[in-house]
Design a protein around this motif. Structure first.
Motif, PDB file in Angstrom:
ATOM      1  N   TYR A 165      17.755   3.687   8.082  1.00 52.79           N
ATOM      2  CA  TYR A 165      16.282   3.240   7.937  1.00 52.79           C
ATOM      3  C   TYR A 165      15.419   4.489   7.982  1.00 52.79           C
ATOM      4  CZ  TYR A 165      18.026  -1.552   8.198  1.00 52.79           C
ATOM      5  OH  TYR A 165      18.797  -2.861   8.153  1.00 52.79           O
ATOM      6  N   CYS A 166      14.660   4.758   6.803  1.00 50.67           N
ATOM      7  CA  CYS A 166      13.623   5.724   6.620  1.00 50.67           C
ATOM      8  C   CYS A 166      12.292   5.108   7.269  1.00 50.67           C
ATOM      9  CB  CYS A 166      13.525   6.132   5.312  1.00 50.67           C
ATOM     10  SG  CYS A 166      12.087   7.549   5.245  1.00 50.67           S
ATOM     11  N   TYR A 167      11.595   5.959   8.056  1.00 50.97           N
ATOM     12  CA  TYR A 167      10.335   5.490   8.308  1.00 50.97           C
ATOM     13  C   TYR A 167       9.101   6.757   8.160  1.00 50.97           C
ATOM     14  CZ  TYR A 167       9.861   8.269  12.623  1.00 50.97           C
ATOM     15  OH  TYR A 167       9.917   9.446  13.446  1.00 50.97           O
TER      16      TYR A 167
ATOM     17  N   CYS B 259      14.428  10.239   1.225  1.00 51.50           N
ATOM     18  CA  CYS B 259      13.345   8.946   1.249  1.00 51.50           C
ATOM     19  C   CYS B 259      11.968   9.351   0.799  1.00 51.50           C
ATOM     20  CB  CYS B 259      13.285   8.523   2.766  1.00 51.50           C
ATOM     21  SG  CYS B 259      12.170   7.332   3.051  1.00 51.50           S
ATOM     22  N   ALA B 260      11.653   8.768  -0.173  1.00 51.78           N
ATOM     23  CA  ALA B 260      10.590   9.171  -1.023  1.00 51.78           C
ATOM     24  C   ALA B 260       9.416   8.370  -0.637  1.00 51.78           C
ATOM     25  CB  ALA B 260      10.766   9.137  -2.445  1.00 51.78           C
ATOM     26  N   ALA B 261       8.432   8.677  -0.256  1.00 53.93           N
ATOM     27  CA  ALA B 261       7.145   7.738   0.193  1.00 53.93           C
ATOM     28  C   ALA B 261       6.140   7.693  -1.159  1.00 53.93           C
ATOM     29  CB  ALA B 261       6.391   8.149   1.427  1.00 53.93           C
TER      30      ALA B 261
ATOM     31  N   GLN C  32       0.778  -1.220  -0.132  1.00 51.32           N
ATOM     32  CA  GLN C  32      -0.037  -0.063   0.008  1.00 51.32           C
ATOM     33  C   GLN C  32       0.871   1.232  -0.067  1.00 51.32           C
ATOM     34  OE1 GLN C  32      -2.755   0.538   3.460  1.00 51.32           O
ATOM     35  NE2 GLN C  32      -3.988   1.563   1.987  1.00 51.32           N
ATOM     36  N   VAL C  33       1.814   1.360   0.844  1.00 51.07           N
ATOM     37  CA  VAL C  33       2.778   2.159   0.930  1.00 51.07           C
ATOM     38  C   VAL C  33       4.143   1.875   0.729  1.00 51.07           C
ATOM     39  CG1 VAL C  33       3.658   4.230   2.316  1.00 51.07           C
ATOM     40  CG2 VAL C  33       1.263   3.746   2.258  1.00 51.07           C
ATOM     41  N   GLN C  34       4.867   2.490   0.126  1.00 53.16           N
ATOM     42  CA  GLN C  34       6.600   2.212  -0.168  1.00 53.16           C
ATOM     43  C   GLN C  34       7.413   3.386   0.116  1.00 53.16           C
ATOM     44  OE1 GLN C  34       4.306   1.766  -3.185  1.00 53.16           O
ATOM     45  NE2 GLN C  34       3.675  -0.022  -2.049  1.00 53.16           N
ATOM     46  N   LEU C  35       8.466   3.059   0.947  1.00 53.52           N
ATOM     47  CA  LEU C  35       9.614   3.994   1.036  1.00 53.52           C
ATOM     48  C   LEU C  35      10.711   3.660   0.660  1.00 53.52           C
ATOM     49  CD1 LEU C  35       8.834   4.740   4.901  1.00 53.52           C
ATOM     50  CD2 LEU C  35       7.914   5.953   3.081  1.00 53.52           C
TER      51      LEU C  35
END
Length: 120
Positions: free
Chosen positions: A94-96, A22-24, A1-4
């Motif tokens: 790590y991006c969140y 980091c792009a969501a 559903q969502v990717q980073l």
């Protein structure tokens, strides 16, 4: 559903700089918080920096004064400018993001990580 997806990691000498992005993407209504954690071999994952959609931010003690977090809300992207890098900054970063979609609750999503190596 969502990717980073993170980018910008690499090898740099002590005292140098790197900029992580980091792009969501996905079915995003809004993103409340975005930020970065890092984990070095043999150590616990630790907070690097976090930023709210209104611009408020906070940093882990070890990076205060050296790293700067920012975000582009329209692009659902968060950045981490890392200056005065030290060998102890070597880690997988790590991006969140805490994301609101069409679901009634917000959920936390994580990127796969990008490696930063600082040589002495």
């Amino acid at each position: 559903q969502v990717q980073l997806v993170e980018s910008g990691g690499g090898l740099v000498q002590a005292g140098g700089s790197l900029r992580l992005s980091c792009a969501a993407s996905g079915s995003i209504v809004s993103i409340n918080f975005m930020g970065w954690y890092r984990q070095a071999p043999g150590k616990q994952r630790e907070l690097v920096a976090t930023i709210h959609s209104d611009g408020g931010s906070n940093y882990g003690d070890s990076v205060k004064g050296r790293f700067t977090i920012s975000r582009d809300n329209a692009a659902n992207t968060v950045f981490l400018q890392m200056n005065s890098l030290k060998p102890e900054d070597t880690a997988d970063y790590y991006c969140y993001a805490v994301v609101k979609t069409m679901s009634p609750i917000a959920m936390t999503y994580w990127g796969k990580g990008t490696l930063v190596t600082v040589s002495s």
